[in-house]
Enzyme design. Structure first.
Site, PDB file in Angstrom:
ATOM      1  N   PRO A 128       0.831  -1.205   0.000  1.00 21.66           N
ATOM      2  CA  PRO A 128       0.000   0.000   0.000  1.00 21.66           C
ATOM      3  C   PRO A 128       0.872   1.266   0.000  1.00 21.66           C
ATOM      4  O   PRO A 128       1.953   1.271   0.586  1.00 21.66           O
ATOM      5  CB  PRO A 128      -0.808  -0.109   1.297  1.00 21.66           C
ATOM      6  CG  PRO A 128      -0.205  -1.188   2.100  1.00 21.66           C
ATOM      7  CD  PRO A 128       0.691  -2.004   1.226  1.00 21.66           C
TER       8      PRO A 128
ATOM      9  N   ASP B  60      15.432   3.096   3.810  1.00 19.65           N
ATOM     10  CA  ASP B  60      14.364   2.428   3.062  1.00 19.65           C
ATOM     11  C   ASP B  60      14.914   1.688   1.843  1.00 19.65           C
ATOM     12  O   ASP B  60      14.582   0.534   1.585  1.00 19.65           O
ATOM     13  CB  ASP B  60      13.301   3.435   2.603  1.00 19.65           C
ATOM     14  CG  ASP B  60      12.442   3.922   3.744  1.00 19.65           C
ATOM     15  OD1 ASP B  60      12.816   3.676   4.907  1.00 19.65           O
ATOM     16  OD2 ASP B  60      11.404   4.556   3.483  1.00 19.65           O
TER      17      ASP B  60
HETATM   18  C1  MEV Z   1      11.086   6.167   6.884  1.00 18.96           C
HETATM   19  O1  MEV Z   1      10.819   4.824   6.545  1.00 18.96           O
HETATM   20  C2  MEV Z   1      12.175   6.257   7.919  1.00 18.96           C
HETATM   21  C3  MEV Z   1      12.489   7.650   8.438  1.00 18.96           C
HETATM   22  O2  MEV Z   1      13.481   7.484   9.441  1.00 18.96           O
HETATM   23  C4  MEV Z   1      12.991   8.564   7.349  1.00 18.96           C
HETATM   24  C5  MEV Z   1      14.378   8.199   6.846  1.00 18.96           C
HETATM   25  O3  MEV Z   1      15.103   7.469   7.495  1.00 18.96           O
HETATM   26  O4  MEV Z   1      14.721   8.726   5.783  1.00 18.96           O
HETATM   27  C6  MEV Z   1      11.279   8.298   9.087  1.00 18.96           C
END
Ligand code: MEV
Length: 328
Positions: A99, A150
């Site tokens: 999603p 990510d």
């Molecule tokens: C997003 O999945 C993770 C965060 O820590 C942003 C990042 O690390 O770029 C919120």
């Protein structure tokens, strides 16, 4: 990934869960991410004329792509330029189970699968550095200045311990983790969440640095708990991490309620996962049966969607409400 004789190449990737350390990772602290077995497949095939995209969000030519997909079109252009190929004669079809905007790594996963598909289509080998530098183009459009966790997580098939300066290091969990993920149904906004933390950091760096450092300590202890197979300890660290994320201001009422529901249903720990401000939470369970029960309780409690799985398998289960409130 495979390629058949009619010149269709399929690039694949998967979703990710941040187990601990989101947001603090942007400030140089470690975070742990694991693969979440929702898949994405991108088919690249010959189609004479302008490049066309087929996806749930948009179907049409690259020229007409909506602004929220600019990162994807930049990523495609850069991949083709990198390979010295013309920007034409391709159709790129995205089929995703992930999603959108729920903190599950969909933007990094789609870019990863696209780059893999394009390289495979042209029979070119792809190094990790090439992959990450192309996916980063799309990720910075999507999230501003992301830490990079990510894209590392969606390209890795094992848990990773990630630090911005040092990159990702794969590690093994001797015991499987039984996890439940619940979608609040509210689109999360990672970019806004990261910017909110940044604004708070500018306003009161001492306070935010203290939170970020505590999250870093939690992450290191969580890694130790995972490698020692001490899941009870890991559960309590997840709870502590959630408290810190609340202080950072990235959780919300729905996520907090789902965390409470999971704990009441017997979870050993639960927290927000990903950027927050909507999106998803995760809960750690003692057994796969417990995970199933918790996922059903979350669904009854109003979660939009729930999944449960074990980290030692490829399978993922989704709970559904039947006609009479029964869950299958
Ligand atoms: C997003 O999945 C993770 C965060 O820590 C942003 C990042 O690390 O770029 C919120």
């Amino acid at each position: 990934m495979n390629m058949d004789s009619v010149r269709i190449a399929t690039g694949e990737s998967h979703s990710k869960l941040i187990l601990v350390g989101e947001h603090a990772v942007v400030y140089g602290q470690p975070a742990i991410a694991i693969p979440f077995p929702l898949k994405i497949r991108v088919q690249v095939r010959k189609s004479i004329g302008e490049i066309t995209i087929s996806s749930l969000l948009y179907t049409g030519t690259m020229k007409g792509i909506p602004s929220e997909m600019n990162g994807i079109s930049e990523c495609i252009k850069n991949a083709l330029m990198h390979l010295n190929k013309p920007l034409k004669d391709l159709n790129i079809k995205v089929c995703s189970e992930i999603p959108l905007g729920r903190g599950l790594g969909s933007s990094a996963a789609v870019a990863t699968a696209i780059v893999r598909g394009i390289f495979l289509y042209f029979n070119m080998s792809l190094t990790k550095d090439e992959l990450f530098s192309l996916v980063e183009i799309s990720e910075s459009h999507a999230h501003g200045k992301p830490s990079g966790i990510d894209m590392m997580a969606v390209a890795n098939d094992t848990p990773i311990y990630f630090k911005r300066q040092e990159g990702a290091c794969s590690f093994k969990a001797p015991k499987p983790l039984y996890l439940v993920v619940a979608d609040s149904g509210k689109i999360g906004d990672t970019r806004r969440a990261v910017e909110t933390v940044k604004k708070n950091h500018l306003a009161d760096s001492e306070r935010i640095d203290a939170v970020v450092n505590r999250i870093g300590e939690i992450t290191d202890k969580a890694r130790e708990a995972i490698t020692r197979g001490n899941l009870r300890n890991l559960g309590s660290l997840l709870n502590k991490n959630h408290v810190e994320l609340k202080i950072l201001g990235v959780s919300d009422e729905i996520i907090d309620r789902m965390v409470d529901t999971a704990m009441r249903a017997g979870a050993i720990g639960a927290k927000l996962t990903g950027g927050g401000m909507g999106g998803c939470m995760l809960a750690l369970a003692n057994t796969i049966k417990d995970a199933e029960y918790i996922s059903k309780e979350l669904l009854k409690g109003g979660a939009f969607k729930t999944w449960f799985f074990s980290t030692d398998g490829e399978e993922i289960y989704e709970s559904h409400l039947g006609n009479e409130g029964e869950i299958s």
